[in-house]
Each structure stands twice: as C-alpha cells, then as structure tokens.
Scaffold this motif. Structure first.
Motif, PDB file in Angstrom:
ATOM      1  N   ASP A  53       0.834  -1.208   0.000  1.00  7.09           N
ATOM      2  CA  ASP A  53       0.000   0.000   0.000  1.00  7.09           C
ATOM      3  C   ASP A  53       0.867   1.256   0.000  1.00  7.09           C
ATOM      4  O   ASP A  53       0.622   2.201  -0.760  1.00  7.09           O
ATOM      5  CB  ASP A  53      -0.930  -0.008   1.221  1.00  7.09           C
ATOM      6  N   THR A  54       1.897   1.277   0.832  1.00  9.63           N
ATOM      7  CA  THR A  54       2.801   2.427   0.874  1.00  9.63           C
ATOM      8  C   THR A  54       3.499   2.617  -0.461  1.00  9.63           C
ATOM      9  O   THR A  54       3.628   3.750  -0.961  1.00  9.63           O
ATOM     10  CB  THR A  54       3.841   2.237   1.991  1.00  9.63           C
ATOM     11  N   TRP A  57       1.439   4.498  -3.328  1.00 12.11           N
ATOM     12  CA  TRP A  57       1.383   5.953  -3.382  1.00 12.11           C
ATOM     13  C   TRP A  57       2.769   6.570  -3.555  1.00 12.11           C
ATOM     14  O   TRP A  57       2.906   7.632  -4.158  1.00 12.11           O
ATOM     15  CB  TRP A  57       0.639   6.544  -2.189  1.00 12.11           C
ATOM     16  N   LEU A  58       3.798   5.885  -3.068  1.00 13.50           N
ATOM     17  CA  LEU A  58       5.150   6.377  -3.323  1.00 13.50           C
ATOM     18  C   LEU A  58       5.467   6.364  -4.814  1.00 13.50           C
ATOM     19  O   LEU A  58       6.159   7.250  -5.329  1.00 13.50           O
ATOM     20  CB  LEU A  58       6.176   5.520  -2.582  1.00 13.50           C
ATOM     21  N   HIS A 268       1.632   1.249   9.703  1.00  8.46           N
ATOM     22  CA  HIS A 268       1.333   1.408   8.281  1.00  8.46           C
ATOM     23  C   HIS A 268       0.249   0.439   7.827  1.00  8.46           C
ATOM     24  O   HIS A 268      -0.363   0.641   6.770  1.00  8.46           O
ATOM     25  CB  HIS A 268       2.590   1.246   7.424  1.00  8.46           C
ATOM     26  N   GLU A 273      -3.946   5.417   5.685  1.00  9.85           N
ATOM     27  CA  GLU A 273      -4.124   6.793   5.223  1.00  9.85           C
ATOM     28  C   GLU A 273      -3.447   7.781   6.166  1.00  9.85           C
ATOM     29  O   GLU A 273      -2.820   8.759   5.722  1.00  9.85           O
ATOM     30  CB  GLU A 273      -5.614   7.109   5.082  1.00  9.85           C
ATOM     31  N   TRP A 275      -0.926   7.064   8.103  1.00 11.35           N
ATOM     32  CA  TRP A 275       0.506   6.837   7.889  1.00 11.35           C
ATOM     33  C   TRP A 275       0.996   7.658   6.695  1.00 11.35           C
ATOM     34  O   TRP A 275       2.031   8.339   6.772  1.00 11.35           O
ATOM     35  CB  TRP A 275       0.743   5.346   7.689  1.00 11.35           C
ATOM     36  N   ARG A 276       0.257   7.616   5.614  1.00 14.35           N
ATOM     37  CA  ARG A 276       0.639   8.397   4.439  1.00 14.35           C
ATOM     38  C   ARG A 276       0.656   9.889   4.766  1.00 14.35           C
ATOM     39  O   ARG A 276       1.585  10.605   4.360  1.00 14.35           O
ATOM     40  CB  ARG A 276      -0.328   8.120   3.288  1.00 14.35           C
ATOM     41  N   GLU A 280       4.289  11.326   3.849  1.00 11.93           N
ATOM     42  CA  GLU A 280       4.410  11.926   2.515  1.00 11.93           C
ATOM     43  C   GLU A 280       4.894  13.376   2.547  1.00 11.93           C
ATOM     44  O   GLU A 280       5.796  13.737   1.758  1.00 11.93           O
ATOM     45  CB  GLU A 280       3.085  11.815   1.773  1.00 11.93           C
TER      46      GLU A 280
END
Length: 290
Positions: A53-54, A57-58, A268, A273, A275-276, A280
């Motif tokens: 998941d991380t 978005w990365l 995470h 969300e 966490w992001r 980020e």
C-alpha cells in the motif's frame, strides 16, 4: 506492475527485492536527473509485501523498492546465518548499490528501522532521508527475549486456514489486548500453505537469532550519528512510547516527530491513510522529485 529483482547480499546470500512500478523517468532526455529512490525495510517476521500500500502511493513520485531481508519472504534463509546487525546493514547497502538507488530515502519499520538508521550512520553517502517507524533506541533486555521465545511456543501451528491465522493473531493471541484485524492480516501475509496446513515462511529460531543481536543493546550512539533529515513515527498503542520517541528526536541532529492516531505497532497496516499523511509531506520536503 510489481517486478521481482534478485540481488546478492554482502556475503553471497540471495535477496529478493520488489519494485512496485516501472522505474519512472526524470524530466528531459539524456542526462536527466534520476527519480528519487526509496528503499522500504520491513520489520522482524515481515516481508516486502507488507509495503504494497505504501509503495503504491510512493510510486506516484518516487522509485519505491521493498526488500525481503535475509531469513524473510523469498530471500535466502541460511541455516547458519549470519543474522547479525552487520549482515542486515550490509544487505541493505548492497541493495541500494546494486539497484543504483542512492542516495536513497530509507523507510523502515521496527527492526527494519534499526537497520535503516544504522546504515544511515555508517554510510551517509547512501542515504538522503530516513523514516523510523515504531522502533525503540533503548535496550529491551533478556526478559524480552525470553518472552518472545515463550510466545513462539504458543502459536497453534499448523493453522487449518488463513481465516484461523487472522483470527488467532487478531483476537486469540495472548499478546492481543483487544481485537486487531490489521494485526491478523499482517500475519496472514507471512504464512504459506503446506500439506498439513498454514505455517510461517520464516523460521522462529532464526527470528530469535536475529533479535538476539540487537535486543540487549541500546542504540542511541548510532542514532546520534545519523546526519540526514529523519522522521520518527509512532502509534499511541505501539511499542515506542511518546517520551522515548521525543528523546530520539532530540538526539537526532535533524529529527522530527509524527504520530499516527489510533495505530499500534503495525502502524502502516493499522492506519494506512494516516501513515501516508504523516510520511508523505516529510519525504516531499527532504527528498523532492526532480
């Protein structure tokens, strides 16, 4: 797209890494600045898939690669090890160099966070920024190691189904204070099917051997040697207390603090969300894309 990459650890151990998107191209043609690499390091008993998941978005801005560390996931699990701090740090350095990721943004969870900050201290040329997810700098001691050994003995392996895995680790595990579906899902990711049921992809004996090499020692000295911008992230129900986290930030030359609300140790996984939202903006500031 998820692509597997086979790497070689510092002592010849075969390591599996996972790139979660095609390597993005920087602006311009020949000689364009490469897109910032991010190396994701899971914790003890974890695997690269825990970062899926991380990594998604990365991948919108960076080149994220997750490493199955030795003894974990699809990487080699040599019976004789070594499962030392030096071996884990050397493996991470080898991954960065072989993938041409450096200077990298390192994101680590638990034991992977310790590996990350030890690498940042030893090889500042390889690390541009660092995220520490729920890892303590203080010594945990022999009693903690004995508790873990006893805990492994309570696992009702083999599990009949993955649903049994999720239920036991999320609800029935004696270490669970209240139901935690994210914890159950975390452990379901590290099980594989065998003829008699579902068993962990790792050896508990090797996990204890790896933990033995850091649980007795404090790691404040190496933390103080980290010169890159560093974000210390914790969940209120995790293993890293607020006071210790804030002391870690004070010790770090360029430390910052973030908290993921309603999260535990697997922050995470617990609150992806949130966490992001914590990580980020930090990466955007200290490891910007070209």
């Amino acid at each position: 797209m998820v692509r597997r990459i086979d790497l070689t650890g510092a002592d010849g151990v075969r390591l599996a890494a996972w790139e979660f998107a095609d390597p993005p191209k920087g602006p311009g043609d020949d000689g364009a600045e490469p897109v910032q690499g991010v190396l994701l390091l899971h914790g003890l008993m974890g695997r690269a898939a825990h970062w899926a998941d991380t990594a998604r978005w990365l991948a919108e801005k960076y080149r994220p690669v997750a490493l199955d560390q030795r003894g974990h996931g699809h990487s080699d699990k040599p019976a004789a090890g070594p499962y030392t701090r030096e071996a884990y740090v050397a493996d991470a350095a080898a991954a960065i160099e072989q993938l041409d990721l450096g200077p990298v943004a390192l994101v680590g969870h638990s034991m992977g966070a310790l590996t990350a900050w030890q690498l940042a201290a030893e090889r500042p040329d390889l690390v541009r920024a660092l995220v520490i997810g729920d890892m303590r700098a203080s010594a945990l001691g022999a009693a903690s190691q004995r508790e873990w050994e006893s805990w492994f003995g309570t696992w009702p392996v083999p599990f009949a189904t993955l649903a049994d895995v999720r239920r036991w680790f999320g609800e029935d595990d004696p270490r669970v204070e209240r139901p935690n579906p994210a914890r159950g899902a975390f452990f379901a990711e590290v099980m594989c099917e065998s003829p008699d049921g579902w068993r962990p992809v790792f050896s508990p004996r090797q996990m204890l051997a790896a933990r033995e090499t850091w649980v007795h020692d404090a790691h404040w000295d190496t933390l103080a040697q980290v010169r890159c911008p560093t974000l210390v992230v914790r969940g209120p129900d995790g293993e890293l207390g607020r006071a210790e986290a804030q002391e870690m930030v004070r010790v770090l030359p360029h430390g910052r603090y973030a908290e993921v609300a309603d999260a535990g140790h697997y922050l995470h996984y617990d609150q992806p969300e949130a966490w992001r939202a914590a990580v980020e903006p930090f990466l955007s500031e200290v490891a910007p894309t070209p």
